[in-house]
Every structure is written in structure tokens, then in C-alpha cells.
Design a protein around this motif. Structure first.
Motif, PDB file in Angstrom:
ATOM      1  N   GLU A   8      48.672  34.789  78.377  1.00  0.00           N
ATOM      2  CA  GLU A   8      48.065  34.830  79.719  1.00  0.00           C
ATOM      3  C   GLU A   8      48.058  36.263  80.245  1.00  0.00           C
ATOM      4  OE1 GLU A   8      46.796  34.372  83.604  1.00  0.00           O
ATOM      5  OE2 GLU A   8      48.697  35.319  83.109  1.00  0.00           O
ATOM      6  N   ALA A   9      49.124  36.983  80.004  1.00  0.00           N
ATOM      7  CA  ALA A   9      49.192  38.371  80.469  1.00  0.00           C
ATOM      8  C   ALA A   9      48.143  39.234  79.761  1.00  0.00           C
ATOM      9  CB  ALA A   9      50.597  38.929  80.233  1.00  0.00           C
ATOM     10  N   ASP A  10      47.875  38.890  78.484  1.00  0.00           N
ATOM     11  CA  ASP A  10      46.867  39.644  77.721  1.00  0.00           C
ATOM     12  C   ASP A  10      45.460  39.455  78.289  1.00  0.00           C
ATOM     13  OD1 ASP A  10      48.681  40.725  76.034  1.00  0.00           O
ATOM     14  OD2 ASP A  10      48.295  39.349  74.357  1.00  0.00           O
ATOM     15  N   LEU A  11      45.234  38.360  79.008  1.00  0.00           N
ATOM     16  CA  LEU A  11      43.902  38.128  79.589  1.00  0.00           C
ATOM     17  C   LEU A  11      43.523  39.248  80.554  1.00  0.00           C
ATOM     18  CD1 LEU A  11      44.024  34.279  80.319  1.00  0.00           C
ATOM     19  CD2 LEU A  11      42.956  35.450  78.395  1.00  0.00           C
ATOM     20  N   GLY A  12      44.555  39.889  81.137  1.00  0.00           N
ATOM     21  CA  GLY A  12      44.280  41.025  82.014  1.00  0.00           C
ATOM     22  C   GLY A  12      43.565  42.140  81.278  1.00  0.00           C
ATOM     23  N   GLU A  13      43.759  42.181  79.959  1.00  0.00           N
ATOM     24  CA  GLU A  13      43.057  43.200  79.158  1.00  0.00           C
ATOM     25  C   GLU A  13      41.805  42.620  78.499  1.00  0.00           C
ATOM     26  OE1 GLU A  13      41.927  46.643  77.691  1.00  0.00           O
ATOM     27  OE2 GLU A  13      43.642  46.366  79.024  1.00  0.00           O
ATOM     28  N   THR A  14      41.921  41.416  77.905  1.00  0.00           N
ATOM     29  CA  THR A  14      40.788  40.881  77.144  1.00  0.00           C
ATOM     30  C   THR A  14      39.645  40.423  78.050  1.00  0.00           C
ATOM     31  OG1 THR A  14      41.851  38.711  77.114  1.00  0.00           O
ATOM     32  CG2 THR A  14      42.214  40.128  75.200  1.00  0.00           C
ATOM     33  N   ASP A  33      34.340  34.526  96.301  1.00  0.00           N
ATOM     34  CA  ASP A  33      35.473  35.071  95.546  1.00  0.00           C
ATOM     35  C   ASP A  33      34.926  36.052  94.510  1.00  0.00           C
ATOM     36  OD1 ASP A  33      37.952  35.514  94.493  1.00  0.00           O
ATOM     37  OD2 ASP A  33      38.109  33.576  93.464  1.00  0.00           O
ATOM     38  N   SER A  34      35.287  37.318  94.622  1.00  0.00           N
ATOM     39  CA  SER A  34      34.808  38.334  93.682  1.00  0.00           C
ATOM     40  C   SER A  34      35.892  38.633  92.652  1.00  0.00           C
ATOM     41  CB  SER A  34      34.439  39.618  94.425  1.00  0.00           C
ATOM     42  OG  SER A  34      33.369  39.380  95.314  1.00  0.00           O
ATOM     43  N   VAL A  35      35.589  38.410  91.385  1.00  0.00           N
ATOM     44  CA  VAL A  35      36.541  38.662  90.297  1.00  0.00           C
ATOM     45  C   VAL A  35      35.819  39.414  89.183  1.00  0.00           C
ATOM     46  CG1 VAL A  35      37.917  36.605  90.815  1.00  0.00           C
ATOM     47  CG2 VAL A  35      36.000  36.447  89.219  1.00  0.00           C
ATOM     48  N   THR A  36      36.494  39.621  88.087  1.00  0.00           N
ATOM     49  CA  THR A  36      35.842  40.154  86.884  1.00  0.00           C
ATOM     50  C   THR A  36      36.108  39.192  85.729  1.00  0.00           C
ATOM     51  OG1 THR A  36      37.782  41.471  86.335  1.00  0.00           O
ATOM     52  CG2 THR A  36      36.022  42.582  87.565  1.00  0.00           C
ATOM     53  N   GLY A  37      35.243  39.246  84.754  1.00  0.00           N
ATOM     54  CA  GLY A  37      35.412  38.346  83.617  1.00  0.00           C
ATOM     55  C   GLY A  37      34.506  38.747  82.470  1.00  0.00           C
ATOM     56  N   GLN A  38      34.530  37.933  81.436  1.00  0.00           N
ATOM     57  CA  GLN A  38      33.685  38.179  80.258  1.00  0.00           C
ATOM     58  C   GLN A  38      32.444  37.292  80.362  1.00  0.00           C
ATOM     59  OE1 GLN A  38      34.553  36.336  76.358  1.00  0.00           O
ATOM     60  NE2 GLN A  38      35.036  38.413  75.699  1.00  0.00           N
ATOM     61  N   THR A  62      33.600  33.606  81.310  1.00  0.00           N
ATOM     62  CA  THR A  62      35.009  33.275  81.086  1.00  0.00           C
ATOM     63  C   THR A  62      35.859  34.112  82.050  1.00  0.00           C
ATOM     64  OG1 THR A  62      34.500  32.933  78.751  1.00  0.00           O
ATOM     65  CG2 THR A  62      36.824  33.048  79.353  1.00  0.00           C
ATOM     66  N   VAL A  63      36.654  33.439  82.868  1.00  0.00           N
ATOM     67  CA  VAL A  63      37.472  34.149  83.855  1.00  0.00           C
ATOM     68  C   VAL A  63      38.927  33.675  83.764  1.00  0.00           C
ATOM     69  CG1 VAL A  63      35.628  34.664  85.502  1.00  0.00           C
ATOM     70  CG2 VAL A  63      36.781  32.458  85.611  1.00  0.00           C
ATOM     71  N   ILE A 107      46.097  28.160  78.193  1.00  0.00           N
ATOM     72  CA  ILE A 107      46.467  29.565  78.006  1.00  0.00           C
ATOM     73  C   ILE A 107      45.806  30.461  79.048  1.00  0.00           C
ATOM     74  CG2 ILE A 107      47.129  29.476  75.586  1.00  0.00           C
ATOM     75  CD1 ILE A 107      44.348  30.349  74.826  1.00  0.00           C
ATOM     76  N   GLY A 108      45.325  29.829  80.131  1.00  0.00           N
ATOM     77  CA  GLY A 108      45.053  30.631  81.321  1.00  0.00           C
ATOM     78  C   GLY A 108      43.628  31.033  81.612  1.00  0.00           C
ATOM     79  N   PHE A 109      42.640  30.534  80.854  1.00  0.00           N
ATOM     80  CA  PHE A 109      41.268  30.910  81.224  1.00  0.00           C
ATOM     81  C   PHE A 109      40.408  29.663  81.400  1.00  0.00           C
ATOM     82  CE2 PHE A 109      41.127  30.959  76.556  1.00  0.00           C
ATOM     83  CZ  PHE A 109      39.970  30.229  76.295  1.00  0.00           C
ATOM     84  N   ILE A 110      39.240  29.863  82.009  1.00  0.00           N
ATOM     85  CA  ILE A 110      38.300  28.767  82.227  1.00  0.00           C
ATOM     86  C   ILE A 110      36.899  29.298  81.945  1.00  0.00           C
ATOM     87  CG2 ILE A 110      38.162  29.293  84.700  1.00  0.00           C
ATOM     88  CD1 ILE A 110      37.699  26.309  85.180  1.00  0.00           C
ATOM     89  N   ARG A 111      36.104  28.453  81.310  1.00  0.00           N
ATOM     90  CA  ARG A 111      34.721  28.845  81.018  1.00  0.00           C
ATOM     91  C   ARG A 111      33.783  28.172  82.023  1.00  0.00           C
ATOM     92  NH1 ARG A 111      36.176  28.172  75.454  1.00  0.00           N
ATOM     93  NH2 ARG A 111      36.234  30.164  74.370  1.00  0.00           N
ATOM     94  N   LEU A 112      32.786  28.908  82.443  1.00  0.00           N
ATOM     95  CA  LEU A 112      31.802  28.394  83.398  1.00  0.00           C
ATOM     96  C   LEU A 112      30.429  28.409  82.747  1.00  0.00           C
ATOM     97  CD1 LEU A 112      32.997  30.473  86.507  1.00  0.00           C
ATOM     98  CD2 LEU A 112      33.750  28.173  85.844  1.00  0.00           C
ATOM     99  N   TYR A 113      29.825  27.241  82.587  1.00  0.00           N
ATOM    100  CA  TYR A 113      28.484  27.126  81.992  1.00  0.00           C
ATOM    101  C   TYR A 113      27.461  27.091  83.125  1.00  0.00           C
ATOM    102  CZ  TYR A 113      30.950  26.049  77.701  1.00  0.00           C
ATOM    103  OH  TYR A 113      31.783  26.121  76.609  1.00  0.00           O
TER     104      TYR A 113
END
Lengths: 120, 221
Positions: A8-14, A33-38, A62-63, A107-113
């Protein structure tokens, strides 16, 4: 720190590192809500009719769950704003959330379709 | 001479094209499927296929004509995106309650696609079954013209759009004829050569031989 916490901590980088793109989520109550993601803009799918592989334009965002003020749930009306192209400075386009996928929840992420939206 | 079913297929496409306006488009044979975006909104498409034919032996004879019961399949395709108040969502001046209202009133793509396909079925049926075009504007009669089956399929996601298809079965009957034309004479190089006929022509020297009313010298007894 357990393995899940490390991942989960690695998600801050990936997900939120150098290659991250800005993502704006608009919740059903209208809060922003403004975030960053892949963001993957094109997806490889299998044609159910003939089994052929096709590349379709279907953005998947993926956020990191812990970065979200509120986690989207199935059946809710959300909108998602992302850059039109993989460039953080590009103009944005608004999509309707088709469905969230919780398959990465442990493991801490969620995908948005996302679904293409047009002005009525 | 082409078979009647080919003329009828072209006539169906013409009838549909004349009735299409800006509501849909009629496409010819394609080797691969359209992408979903090519069928979005007013680009929804109708495609005409000759599906199968049946020629009962009792309905004709060897010299013809041949009664041909034919079946055409019309494939209808629509694609839709979601529609809603994007301007409110995109405006920085909008309040939370305005954005919430805009989100709640979005129309789902699957519902829009279903409505658009129903309308397309209506338009195509009206064009095909119009009694003024009982013979599809062809010179020869077409019998038993009938839309016998309409089948809607499940909506499927194609990328960021929802695509919905239907098929319509059109049956009719017409008489086929066989022209008896000979095949072309093509040489080894693929060039069409004129057909030649070899005939032995016998010309007698005595032009009066065998004709009535001509005096002949009788041989001496």
C-alpha cells in the motif's frame, strides 16, 4: 510493517509518482475530490463473437483508496475528469463512472471504468 | 442476366436509403465490423444481407421459371453514450447541489440505445412494408413480401460506448429465370475472344439441281 502495508505504501510511488496524472472525482452529493492516479486510455479486449483481440478506447483510472475522500461504490452516480491525453497539462474531459472495481481493494487501490458522456 | 434476388437486395437498399434522411445510413457489405463510434447517434446503420433461399421443385419446371422463396436479413446497429448536464459538471461556478442534480439526472447509455434501436426498427419497418412499394419499385412482381421476425440482442459495451443490435427477417418470393447464355471464350492469357463457329458449307456447282420446273434431259433408254 506487514506485506500489505508495504504494498500500500508503494502505491504512493506506483500510482502517485512521476507518471501520475490528475484525476478529479465528483461524488453523488456534488463534492469534488482532486487526486492523482494512473490512467490507461486504451484497453485490450476480446471480441465475444469471434475471439479476436481488439484495442478499444476505454479509459480506466486506478487510484489509491487512502487518497480518496470517499470511495465510489457500485450503483452510485459519479463523474470523473481526466486529461484528454496522457499529459498532466492537457485539457480535461468529463466521463461518467460506469462502475468501480474493488478487485484491488485488499492491497489499497480501486479501478474506475469510465463511460463516454455527452451534453444532453 | 442477374438472378432476381440480387436485384431485390439492391432495391431494398435503395428503398431504405431513400427513406433514411438523416435518421440512419445504409451500408453495403463489409469485411469487418464497424467501430462503435461509427454507429453513434445519427450514424446508426442498417445492413442488408441475402440470408438464404429455397426453390421447391414443385414450384417450377426445368425450363423455368424457378420460384425462389428468399430470406433477407437486415442488421440494425446503434451506439450511444451517456447524456447529461456536462456544462454544470464542468463549470467552476457550480455549487455542490447543482452538480449533484446534474449527476442524478444523467440518462444511461443502455436506455438511450434501447430507445434509439426501437425507433430505428420502426423507421425500417415503415419503409420496407410500405404498400406503395409493394414490388420495391421493380418492374417484375414480388410476392409474399413480409417482415417475419424481429430480434433484439443484448446490449454490449464497446469501449466507452454501449452498442445495441437487432436483426429483421424479410421474406418474399419471385421467379428466377435462366438465360441460357453461353460462357465467354477466354484464352490462356485471360483475354476474351470472339466465339467462332466452324460450319462446313457445301455449295453445288449446278445451281438448278433439284429445283422444280427445270427441264432435264432424260437418258436414252
Amino acid at each position: 510493517m506487514g506485506l500489505r502495508e508495504v504494498i500500500e505504501a508503494d502505491l504512493g510511488e506506483t500510482l502517485e509518482g512521476d507518471f501520475a496524472l490528475p484525476v478529479v472525482l465528483i461524488a453523488p452529493d456534488g463534492t469534488v475530490d482532486s487526486v492523482t492516479g494512473q490512467i490507461l486510455y486504451d484497453t485490450l479486449v476480446e471480441d465475444p463473437e469471434d475471439g479476436s483481440q481488439q484495442i478499444v478506447h476505454k479509459p480506466v483510472v486506478t487510484v489509491r483508496r487512502t487518497s480518496l475522500a470517499r470511495v465510489p461504490e457500485a450503483g452510485e452516480d459519479w463523474a470523473v475528469q481526466i486529461p484528454t491525453v496522457p499529459d498532466a497539462t492537457a485539457s480535461t474531459v468529463t466521463y461518467k463512472l460506469e462502475r468501480p472495481s474493488e478487485d484491488g481493494g485488499s492491497i489499497g487501490f480501486i479501478r474506475l471504468y469510465l463511460m463516454k458522456a455527452a451534453q444532453s | 442476366m442477374t438472378m432476381k434476388f440480387r436485384e431485390i437486395k439492391t432495391a431494398i437498399e435503395t428503398v431504405l436509403s431513400n427513406a433514411a434522411g438523416s435518421n440512419y445510413r445504409v451500408v453495403g457489405y463489409q469485411t469487418q465490423a464497424d467501430s462503435a463510434i461509427e454507429n453513434l447517434d445519427g450514424l446508426r446503420s442498417v445492413q442488408v444481407f441475402y440470408d438464404r433461399g429455397e426453390m421447391n421443385k414443385s414450384g417450377g419446371s426445368l425450363p423455368g421459371p424457378f420460384k425462389h422463396d428468399m430470406m433477407f436479413r437486415l442488421e440494425l446497429v446503434v451506439a450511444k453514450d451517456t447524456k447529461g448536464d456536462l456544462a454544470t459538471l464542468n463549470s467552476s461556478d457550480s455549487t455542490d447541489s447543482q452538480r449533484a442534480t446534474a449527476l442524478a439526472t444523467f440518462q444511461k447509455a443502455a436506455k438511450l440505445a434501447d430507445d434509439a434501436l426501437d425507433e430505428l426498427i420502426d423507421l425500417v419497418f415503415q419503409a420496407i412494408q410500405d404498400a406503395r412499394r409493394i414490388d420495391f419499385d421493380l418492374a417484375d412482381p414480388i410476392a409474399n413480401r413480409w417482415v417475419s421476425d424481429i430480434q433484439k440482442n443484448e446490449p454490449s459495451e464497446r469501449g466507452e460506448l454501449v452498442i445495441l443490435t437487432a436483426s429483421m427477417i424479410l421474406t418474399c418470393s419471385a421467379n428466377e429465370a435462366v438465360s441460357g447464355e453461353t460462357a465467354q471464350n477466354v484464352d490462356a492469357g485471360g483475354t476474351v475472344q470472339p466465339t467462332t463457329i466452324d460450319v462446313d458449307l457445301i455449295v453445288n456447282d449446278d445451281t438448278n439441281e433439284g429445283k422444280a420446273g427445270v427441264e432435264q434431259e432424260n437418258p436414252a433408254p
